[in-house]
Every structure is written in C-alpha cells, then in structure tokens.
Scaffold this motif. Structure first.
Motif, PDB file in Angstrom:
ATOM      1  N   GLU A   1       0.841  -1.206   0.000  1.00  0.00           N
ATOM      2  CA  GLU A   1       0.000   0.000   0.000  1.00  0.00           C
ATOM      3  C   GLU A   1       0.873   1.251   0.000  1.00  0.00           C
ATOM      4  N   PHE A   2       1.965   1.207   0.758  1.00  0.00           N
ATOM      5  CA  PHE A   2       2.929   2.313   0.808  1.00  0.00           C
ATOM      6  C   PHE A   2       3.476   2.579  -0.596  1.00  0.00           C
ATOM      7  N   GLU A   3       3.835   1.486  -1.279  1.00  0.00           N
ATOM      8  CA  GLU A   3       4.397   1.600  -2.623  1.00  0.00           C
ATOM      9  C   GLU A   3       3.379   2.193  -3.600  1.00  0.00           C
ATOM     10  N   ARG A   4       2.139   1.713  -3.495  1.00  0.00           N
ATOM     11  CA  ARG A   4       1.086   2.243  -4.380  1.00  0.00           C
ATOM     12  C   ARG A   4       0.911   3.743  -4.196  1.00  0.00           C
ATOM     13  N   GLN A   5       0.862   4.206  -2.940  1.00  0.00           N
ATOM     14  CA  GLN A   5       0.650   5.628  -2.690  1.00  0.00           C
ATOM     15  C   GLN A   5       1.811   6.461  -3.225  1.00  0.00           C
ATOM     16  N   GLU A   6       3.024   5.955  -3.091  1.00  0.00           N
ATOM     17  CA  GLU A   6       4.183   6.689  -3.619  1.00  0.00           C
ATOM     18  C   GLU A   6       4.099   6.821  -5.137  1.00  0.00           C
ATOM     19  N   VAL A   7       3.686   5.752  -5.799  1.00  0.00           N
ATOM     20  CA  VAL A   7       3.554   5.779  -7.260  1.00  0.00           C
ATOM     21  C   VAL A   7       2.448   6.745  -7.688  1.00  0.00           C
ATOM     22  N   LEU A   8       1.322   6.725  -6.974  1.00  0.00           N
ATOM     23  CA  LEU A   8       0.217   7.614  -7.314  1.00  0.00           C
ATOM     24  C   LEU A   8       0.594   9.080  -7.115  1.00  0.00           C
ATOM     25  N   LEU A   9       1.294   9.381  -6.039  1.00  0.00           N
ATOM     26  CA  LEU A   9       1.723  10.762  -5.795  1.00  0.00           C
ATOM     27  C   LEU A   9       2.704  11.225  -6.872  1.00  0.00           C
ATOM     28  N   ASP A  10       3.596  10.350  -7.267  1.00  0.00           N
ATOM     29  CA  ASP A  10       4.545  10.693  -8.332  1.00  0.00           C
ATOM     30  C   ASP A  10       3.810  10.969  -9.638  1.00  0.00           C
ATOM     31  N   ALA A  11       2.840  10.117  -9.962  1.00  0.00           N
ATOM     32  CA  ALA A  11       2.077  10.303 -11.199  1.00  0.00           C
ATOM     33  C   ALA A  11       1.274  11.598 -11.162  1.00  0.00           C
ATOM     34  N   GLU A  12       0.655  11.903  -9.999  1.00  0.00           N
ATOM     35  CA  GLU A  12      -0.122  13.137  -9.920  1.00  0.00           C
ATOM     36  C   GLU A  12       0.761  14.365 -10.049  1.00  0.00           C
ATOM     37  N   LEU A  13       1.958  14.306  -9.485  1.00  0.00           N
ATOM     38  CA  LEU A  13       2.881  15.439  -9.626  1.00  0.00           C
ATOM     39  C   LEU A  13       3.235  15.675 -11.088  1.00  0.00           C
ATOM     40  N   ARG A  14       3.507  14.598 -11.818  1.00  0.00           N
ATOM     41  CA  ARG A  14       3.847  14.759 -13.240  1.00  0.00           C
ATOM     42  C   ARG A  14       2.670  15.297 -14.036  1.00  0.00           C
ATOM     43  N   TRP A  15       1.460  14.799 -13.729  1.00  0.00           N
ATOM     44  CA  TRP A  15       0.266  15.320 -14.405  1.00  0.00           C
ATOM     45  C   TRP A  15       0.049  16.787 -14.065  1.00  0.00           C
ATOM     46  N   LEU A  16       0.202  17.143 -12.802  1.00  0.00           N
ATOM     47  CA  LEU A  16      -0.025  18.515 -12.387  1.00  0.00           C
ATOM     48  C   LEU A  16       0.977  19.461 -13.031  1.00  0.00           C
ATOM     49  N   ASP A  17       2.220  19.056 -13.131  1.00  0.00           N
ATOM     50  CA  ASP A  17       3.218  19.888 -13.804  1.00  0.00           C
ATOM     51  C   ASP A  17       2.838  20.126 -15.261  1.00  0.00           C
ATOM     52  N   SER A  18       2.327  19.084 -15.910  1.00  0.00           N
ATOM     53  CA  SER A  18       1.904  19.232 -17.304  1.00  0.00           C
ATOM     54  C   SER A  18       0.740  20.205 -17.429  1.00  0.00           C
ATOM     55  N   LEU A  19      -0.237  20.089 -16.521  1.00  0.00           N
ATOM     56  CA  LEU A  19      -1.386  20.994 -16.557  1.00  0.00           C
ATOM     57  C   LEU A  19      -0.952  22.439 -16.312  1.00  0.00           C
ATOM     58  N   LEU A  20      -0.092  22.646 -15.327  1.00  0.00           N
ATOM     59  CA  LEU A  20       0.380  23.994 -15.037  1.00  0.00           C
ATOM     60  C   LEU A  20       1.127  24.587 -16.240  1.00  0.00           C
ATOM     61  N   ASP A  21       1.927  23.780 -16.903  1.00  0.00           N
ATOM     62  CA  ASP A  21       2.634  24.263 -18.092  1.00  0.00           C
ATOM     63  C   ASP A  21       1.647  24.720 -19.160  1.00  0.00           C
ATOM     64  N   ARG A  22       0.591  23.928 -19.367  1.00  0.00           N
ATOM     65  CA  ARG A  22      -0.398  24.280 -20.398  1.00  0.00           C
ATOM     66  C   ARG A  22      -1.200  25.511 -20.016  1.00  0.00           C
ATOM     67  N   LEU A  23      -1.544  25.624 -18.742  1.00  0.00           N
ATOM     68  CA  LEU A  23      -2.287  26.802 -18.293  1.00  0.00           C
ATOM     69  C   LEU A  23      -1.445  28.070 -18.433  1.00  0.00           C
ATOM     70  N   GLU A  24      -0.197  27.998 -18.031  1.00  0.00           N
ATOM     71  CA  GLU A  24       0.648  29.182 -18.068  1.00  0.00           C
ATOM     72  C   GLU A  24       1.023  29.564 -19.494  1.00  0.00           C
ATOM     73  N   ALA A  25       1.082  28.587 -20.391  1.00  0.00           N
ATOM     74  CA  ALA A  25       1.369  28.874 -21.796  1.00  0.00           C
ATOM     75  C   ALA A  25       0.111  29.285 -22.559  1.00  0.00           C
ATOM     76  N   GLU A  26      -1.048  29.264 -21.862  1.00  0.00           N
ATOM     77  CA  GLU A  26      -2.341  29.576 -22.483  1.00  0.00           C
ATOM     78  C   GLU A  26      -2.565  28.714 -23.729  1.00  0.00           C
ATOM     79  N   ALA A  27      -2.311  27.408 -23.532  1.00  0.00           N
ATOM     80  CA  ALA A  27      -2.423  26.461 -24.638  1.00  0.00           C
ATOM     81  C   ALA A  27      -3.861  26.184 -25.043  1.00  0.00           C
ATOM     82  N   PHE A  28      -4.824  26.555 -24.204  1.00  0.00           N
ATOM     83  CA  PHE A  28      -6.231  26.374 -24.549  1.00  0.00           C
ATOM     84  C   PHE A  28      -7.044  27.449 -23.846  1.00  0.00           C
ATOM     85  N   PRO A  29      -8.227  27.778 -24.390  1.00  0.00           N
ATOM     86  CA  PRO A  29      -9.072  28.812 -23.771  1.00  0.00           C
ATOM     87  C   PRO A  29      -9.439  28.427 -22.344  1.00  0.00           C
ATOM     88  N   TRP A  30      -9.617  29.441 -21.502  1.00  0.00           N
ATOM     89  CA  TRP A  30      -9.938  29.164 -20.103  1.00  0.00           C
ATOM     90  C   TRP A  30     -10.828  30.269 -19.550  1.00  0.00           C
TER      91      TRP A  30
END
Length: 208
Positions: A159-188
């Motif tokens: 369970e510890f391992e699963r949570q670490e993997v999920l947190l890592d994946a969410e961080l990578r997804w969040l970084d991607s979203l922030l990059d797109r928002l800041e670059a104004e890659a789509f209307p908002w």
C-alpha cells in the motif's frame, strides 16, 4: 436570512452553483445537463438530492427565484439565478479545494469546475497544491526506502508503494497541466465555451 458559508457547501451544492454561473435555469434543466455531461462519475445525481440542494441554497441566500413557467401539460417549473453571495461561495470553495490534498473526492469536483475561476487564480491554487503533493511524495518515497533498508517484508509495503507511485504520477500530471495553463495552450475561464455550437446545443436539449 442566514447565508451558507463556502466551507459548508456540499458537492451537489457546488455543482448547482456552477450551473447557475452559466445562466438562469430550472432544476429539470440542471439534472439533464449533469447527466449529459456525465457528472454521475463525480457524484450521485438524483432528482431528490438536487431539489433538496436547491431549496437549501435558496434558504441560504446563494440562489434566488426569478420566475416560473408552465408549458402544455408539464409541471410548473421554477427558474433560479445565482446571487452575488452564491458566486462568492462557489469561488471560495473552489479555491480551497484546489489547494489542499486531503479531500480527493472534493478535488475531483473542484477540478471539473475550476473553469469558474480565472486562469491566474487556478494556477495559484494548483501551485499551492503542488507544494503539498511534493512534500507528501518525498515522505512516502523516503519512508519506503528506509523501510526496505531495514528489511521490512514487501507484503506489508504494497500500500505504501502504491501511494508513492500515485503521488509521483499526480505530480507529473499537475506539472503538465500547469505548463499548459501558463502557456495559455487552450481557452480558459467561465465564458470560454459558452458560444460554441456544442455548448449551445447541449443547453437547448436540456431545456426541452
């Protein structure tokens, strides 16, 4: 009349306020729009819960009646509008839930309705969230490494391992979203889609 503070809003209440941010509508239209948008993936959408929520929001001063109409043999329908207090409560709830990491169900709804905030506001909230996620990920990663170093059996670490993997994946997804928002890659923003053909067709179908 007492006002409903943002922290006491239910997920359904947030969805109703967000719908009324798009324009005045009656509960029947709200239900149809929620189902058309597959909001049932986020929360249970039932007529009873929605009507109860509408009544509570009205009593709290967050929405108000603007008229009733009857068409043919249909029941009379009451149309509601968002008040200034309702708008403020919606924005306050979204800002809070986008920023914290310990309420995953609420975060999904906040993310689905995040377009009700302006782009810089969303970026600021998600950056606060990223700090907390990074701290949580580091704690899990270091804890897992330490436990293995001490010889902890793998079977008690899954369970510890699963949570670490999920947190890592969410961080990578969040970084991607922030990059797109800041670059104004789509209307908002709350009005970014309101004149598209798909949106107008969806609203018209829900009003039938």
């Amino acid at each position: 009349m007492s006002k409903e503070p943002a922290e006491r809003l239910t997920p359904m209440g947030v969805m109703v306020l967000a719908l009324l941010r798009e324009g005045d509508m009656h509960p029947y239209e709200m239900v149809r729009l929620m189902r058309a948008r597959r909001d049932e993936r986020l929360l249970a959408v039932t007529n009873g819960t929605l009507y109860h929520t509408v009544g509570r929001l009205q009593r709290g001063g967050l929405i108000d009646e603007v008229g009733t109409d009857r068409e043919g043999n249909r029941p009379e329908r009451t149309t509601y509008t968002l008040t200034d207090a309702g708008r403020d409560a919606l924005i306050g709830w979204l800002r809070r839930e986008l920023s914290i990491i310990d309420r995953p169900a609420e975060f999904r709804i906040a993310l689905a309705e995040a377009h009700n905030l302006e782009r810089p506001d969303v970026v600021d909230c998600l950056r606060i969230r990223r700090v907390a996620l990074a701290e949580g990920h580091a704690l899990h990663r270091d804890g897992l490494t330490g436990a293995r170093r001490k010889g902890a059996p793998e079977q008690v670490l899954v369970e510890f391992e699963r949570q670490e993997v999920l947190l890592d994946a969410e961080l990578r997804w969040l970084d991607s979203l922030l990059d797109r928002l800041e670059a104004e890659a789509f209307p908002w923003g709350p009005t970014a889609f309101e004149n598209t053909d798909r949106y107008l067709a969806q609203r018209k179908a829900a009003q039938q």
